[in-house]
Design a protein around this motif. Structure first.
Motif, PDB file in Angstrom:
ATOM      1  N   GLY A 144      11.369  15.243  -9.606  1.00 46.58           N
ATOM      2  CA  GLY A 144      12.428  15.772 -10.464  1.00 46.58           C
ATOM      3  C   GLY A 144      12.492  15.107 -11.830  1.00 46.58           C
ATOM      4  O   GLY A 144      11.664  14.270 -12.175  1.00 46.58           O
ATOM      5  N   LYS A 145      13.526  15.463 -12.593  1.00 43.80           N
ATOM      6  CA  LYS A 145      13.696  14.939 -13.950  1.00 43.80           C
ATOM      7  C   LYS A 145      14.069  13.467 -13.972  1.00 43.80           C
ATOM      8  O   LYS A 145      13.756  12.765 -14.919  1.00 43.80           O
ATOM      9  CB  LYS A 145      14.755  15.745 -14.709  1.00 43.80           C
ATOM     10  CG  LYS A 145      14.317  17.138 -15.092  1.00 43.80           C
ATOM     11  CD  LYS A 145      15.321  17.788 -16.001  1.00 43.80           C
ATOM     12  CE  LYS A 145      16.360  18.492 -15.158  1.00 43.80           C
ATOM     13  NZ  LYS A 145      17.336  19.240 -15.959  1.00 43.80           N
ATOM     14  N   SER A 146      14.758  12.991 -12.932  1.00 38.94           N
ATOM     15  CA  SER A 146      15.180  11.591 -12.928  1.00 38.94           C
ATOM     16  C   SER A 146      14.604  10.775 -11.772  1.00 38.94           C
ATOM     17  O   SER A 146      14.410   9.578 -11.906  1.00 38.94           O
ATOM     18  CB  SER A 146      16.705  11.479 -12.935  1.00 38.94           C
ATOM     19  OG  SER A 146      17.241  12.119 -11.794  1.00 38.94           O
ATOM     20  N   VAL A 147      14.339  11.406 -10.640  1.00 41.07           N
ATOM     21  CA  VAL A 147      13.745  10.693  -9.501  1.00 41.07           C
ATOM     22  C   VAL A 147      12.668  11.533  -8.831  1.00 41.07           C
ATOM     23  O   VAL A 147      12.699  12.761  -8.862  1.00 41.07           O
ATOM     24  CB  VAL A 147      14.787  10.292  -8.422  1.00 41.07           C
ATOM     25  CG1 VAL A 147      15.613   9.123  -8.826  1.00 41.07           C
ATOM     26  CG2 VAL A 147      15.612  11.454  -7.973  1.00 41.07           C
ATOM     27  N   GLY A 148      11.734  10.805  -8.228  1.00 36.41           N
ATOM     28  CA  GLY A 148      10.709  11.422  -7.401  1.00 36.41           C
ATOM     29  C   GLY A 148      10.688  10.724  -6.060  1.00 36.41           C
ATOM     30  O   GLY A 148      11.023   9.537  -5.960  1.00 36.41           O
ATOM     31  N   VAL A 149      10.301  11.459  -5.027  1.00 35.02           N
ATOM     32  CA  VAL A 149      10.255  10.921  -3.676  1.00 35.02           C
ATOM     33  C   VAL A 149       8.904  11.283  -3.062  1.00 35.02           C
ATOM     34  O   VAL A 149       8.421  12.409  -3.213  1.00 35.02           O
ATOM     35  CB  VAL A 149      11.396  11.507  -2.804  1.00 35.02           C
ATOM     36  CG1 VAL A 149      11.285  11.024  -1.356  1.00 35.02           C
ATOM     37  CG2 VAL A 149      12.751  11.162  -3.391  1.00 35.02           C
ATOM     38  N   ALA A 150       8.312  10.304  -2.372  1.00 35.37           N
ATOM     39  CA  ALA A 150       7.050  10.548  -1.666  1.00 35.37           C
ATOM     40  C   ALA A 150       7.138   9.964  -0.267  1.00 35.37           C
ATOM     41  O   ALA A 150       7.725   8.891  -0.066  1.00 35.37           O
ATOM     42  CB  ALA A 150       5.881   9.919  -2.414  1.00 35.37           C
TER      43      ALA A 150
ATOM     44  N   SER B 291      11.620   6.237 -10.265  1.00 35.94           N
ATOM     45  CA  SER B 291      12.279   6.776 -11.460  1.00 35.94           C
ATOM     46  C   SER B 291      11.272   7.574 -12.275  1.00 35.94           C
ATOM     47  O   SER B 291      10.215   7.055 -12.648  1.00 35.94           O
ATOM     48  CB  SER B 291      12.849   5.652 -12.316  1.00 35.94           C
ATOM     49  OG  SER B 291      13.365   6.198 -13.511  1.00 35.94           O
ATOM     50  N   THR B 292      11.601   8.817 -12.558  1.00 39.24           N
ATOM     51  CA  THR B 292      10.734   9.667 -13.373  1.00 39.24           C
ATOM     52  C   THR B 292      11.251   9.806 -14.798  1.00 39.24           C
ATOM     53  O   THR B 292      10.691  10.578 -15.585  1.00 39.24           O
ATOM     54  CB  THR B 292      10.575  11.069 -12.734  1.00 39.24           C
ATOM     55  OG1 THR B 292      11.870  11.659 -12.598  1.00 39.24           O
ATOM     56  CG2 THR B 292       9.900  10.983 -11.376  1.00 39.24           C
TER      57      THR B 292
ATOM     58  N   LEU C 265       0.838  -1.205   0.000  1.00 39.79           N
ATOM     59  CA  LEU C 265       0.000   0.000   0.000  1.00 39.79           C
ATOM     60  C   LEU C 265       0.871   1.252   0.000  1.00 39.79           C
ATOM     61  O   LEU C 265       0.624   2.193  -0.761  1.00 39.79           O
ATOM     62  CB  LEU C 265      -0.941  -0.027   1.206  1.00 39.79           C
ATOM     63  CG  LEU C 265      -1.810   1.206   1.432  1.00 39.79           C
ATOM     64  CD1 LEU C 265      -2.729   1.471   0.243  1.00 39.79           C
ATOM     65  CD2 LEU C 265      -2.624   1.031   2.713  1.00 39.79           C
ATOM     66  N   ILE C 266       1.911   1.261   0.821  1.00 35.82           N
ATOM     67  CA  ILE C 266       2.824   2.413   0.881  1.00 35.82           C
ATOM     68  C   ILE C 266       3.510   2.620  -0.466  1.00 35.82           C
ATOM     69  O   ILE C 266       3.545   3.741  -0.993  1.00 35.82           O
ATOM     70  CB  ILE C 266       3.851   2.223   2.012  1.00 35.82           C
ATOM     71  CG1 ILE C 266       3.157   2.393   3.369  1.00 35.82           C
ATOM     72  CG2 ILE C 266       5.035   3.181   1.861  1.00 35.82           C
ATOM     73  CD1 ILE C 266       3.998   1.996   4.560  1.00 35.82           C
ATOM     74  N   ASP C 267       4.034   1.552  -1.051  1.00 36.76           N
ATOM     75  CA  ASP C 267       4.728   1.658  -2.338  1.00 36.76           C
ATOM     76  C   ASP C 267       3.791   2.177  -3.425  1.00 36.76           C
ATOM     77  O   ASP C 267       4.148   3.074  -4.191  1.00 36.76           O
ATOM     78  CB  ASP C 267       5.303   0.297  -2.723  1.00 36.76           C
ATOM     79  CG  ASP C 267       6.070   0.326  -4.036  1.00 36.76           C
ATOM     80  OD1 ASP C 267       6.696   1.352  -4.364  1.00 36.76           O
ATOM     81  OD2 ASP C 267       6.055  -0.705  -4.736  1.00 36.76           O
ATOM     82  N   THR C 268       2.594   1.646  -3.472  1.00 34.25           N
ATOM     83  CA  THR C 268       1.652   2.032  -4.531  1.00 34.25           C
ATOM     84  C   THR C 268       1.163   3.466  -4.356  1.00 34.25           C
ATOM     85  O   THR C 268       1.106   4.234  -5.330  1.00 34.25           O
ATOM     86  CB  THR C 268       0.463   1.055  -4.566  1.00 34.25           C
ATOM     87  OG1 THR C 268       0.974  -0.276  -4.727  1.00 34.25           O
ATOM     88  CG2 THR C 268      -0.494   1.377  -5.703  1.00 34.25           C
ATOM     89  N   ALA C 269       0.822   3.847  -3.136  1.00 38.42           N
ATOM     90  CA  ALA C 269       0.357   5.222  -2.899  1.00 38.42           C
ATOM     91  C   ALA C 269       1.460   6.223  -3.218  1.00 38.42           C
ATOM     92  O   ALA C 269       1.215   7.256  -3.863  1.00 38.42           O
ATOM     93  CB  ALA C 269      -0.117   5.375  -1.459  1.00 38.42           C
ATOM     94  N   GLY C 270       2.693   5.935  -2.796  1.00 40.04           N
ATOM     95  CA  GLY C 270       3.811   6.829  -3.102  1.00 40.04           C
ATOM     96  C   GLY C 270       4.069   6.932  -4.590  1.00 40.04           C
ATOM     97  O   GLY C 270       4.287   8.020  -5.123  1.00 40.04           O
ATOM     98  N   ASP C 271       4.015   5.789  -5.267  1.00 44.39           N
ATOM     99  CA  ASP C 271       4.216   5.754  -6.717  1.00 44.39           C
ATOM    100  C   ASP C 271       3.213   6.664  -7.424  1.00 44.39           C
ATOM    101  O   ASP C 271       3.586   7.472  -8.267  1.00 44.39           O
ATOM    102  CB  ASP C 271       4.064   4.314  -7.216  1.00 44.39           C
ATOM    103  CG  ASP C 271       4.271   4.182  -8.712  1.00 44.39           C
ATOM    104  OD1 ASP C 271       3.451   4.717  -9.490  1.00 44.39           O
ATOM    105  OD2 ASP C 271       5.235   3.524  -9.103  1.00 44.39           O
ATOM    106  N   PHE C 272       1.955   6.533  -7.067  1.00 41.71           N
ATOM    107  CA  PHE C 272       0.939   7.314  -7.778  1.00 41.71           C
ATOM    108  C   PHE C 272       0.880   8.774  -7.346  1.00 41.71           C
ATOM    109  O   PHE C 272       0.406   9.619  -8.109  1.00 41.71           O
ATOM    110  CB  PHE C 272      -0.427   6.632  -7.705  1.00 41.71           C
ATOM    111  CG  PHE C 272      -0.534   5.508  -8.699  1.00 41.71           C
ATOM    112  CD1 PHE C 272      -0.796   5.769 -10.033  1.00 41.71           C
ATOM    113  CD2 PHE C 272      -0.321   4.200  -8.311  1.00 41.71           C
ATOM    114  CE1 PHE C 272      -0.854   4.753 -10.973  1.00 41.71           C
ATOM    115  CE2 PHE C 272      -0.384   3.163  -9.239  1.00 41.71           C
ATOM    116  CZ  PHE C 272      -0.648   3.443 -10.567  1.00 41.71           C
ATOM    117  N   ALA C 273       1.396   9.097  -6.172  1.00 43.27           N
ATOM    118  CA  ALA C 273       1.495  10.508  -5.803  1.00 43.27           C
ATOM    119  C   ALA C 273       2.513  11.195  -6.713  1.00 43.27           C
ATOM    120  O   ALA C 273       2.222  12.245  -7.303  1.00 43.27           O
ATOM    121  CB  ALA C 273       1.891  10.651  -4.338  1.00 43.27           C
TER     122      ALA C 273
END
Length: 143
Positions: A113-119, A139-140, A68-76
């Motif tokens: 960002g251009k290469s990574v995102g963090v949530a 990875s973005t 749940l944490i991984d999926t919610a962070g991914d979609f944020a």
């Protein structure tokens, strides 16, 4: 030539993407809200017997909470870049057991960002008690 502007995903867009994944369908994830201005996505997952740590305990297995944490962070983060993203890394801290409750995950973007995102993701029970916290890196980069 300028890069086309990304249109943030809506709650309906995210729900459609979740529903296209057999694993996310199994988790029963529902998008409660998606706010691109606050850069925040909230998802809910109801308890079911397959998620129990021990049969009949009604205690959530930690692996389901991690998913749940991984999926919610991914979609944020994905909401901000307009698509689902591959996970680079994520971590979870379990603060108290989740017993006989649905889970509510609130994911907040820290960087898209251009290469990574963090949530950062907080997981609550239905009464609002904080059960777990996590952080995901995604990875973005365009594939």
């Amino acid at each position: 030539m300028s890069k086309p502007q990304v249109v943030a995903l809506s709650a309906a867009d995210i729900q459609k993407m979740l529903d296209a994944s057999p694993f996310n369908l199994f988790l029963g994830l529902t998008v409660v809200s998606a706010d691109s201005v606050k850069q925040e996505v909230t998802m809910r997952s109801a308890m079911r017997p397959e998620f129990e740590r021990r049969p009949g305990s009604k205690q959530w297995h930690g692996g389901v909470i991690a998913s749940l944490i991984d999926t919610a962070g991914d979609f944020a983060v994905g909401m901000m870049v307009g698509r689902g993203l591959p996970t680079v890394n994520f971590r979870v801290d379990y603060l108290r057991p989740a017993i006989d409750t649905a889970l509510i995950a609130v994911a907040r973007v820290r960087r898209a960002g251009k290469s990574v995102g963090v949530a950062d993701v907080d997981v609550f029970d239905e009464k609002g008690s904080l059960l777990a916290v996590g952080r995901g890196t995604y990875s973005t980069l365009e594939s």
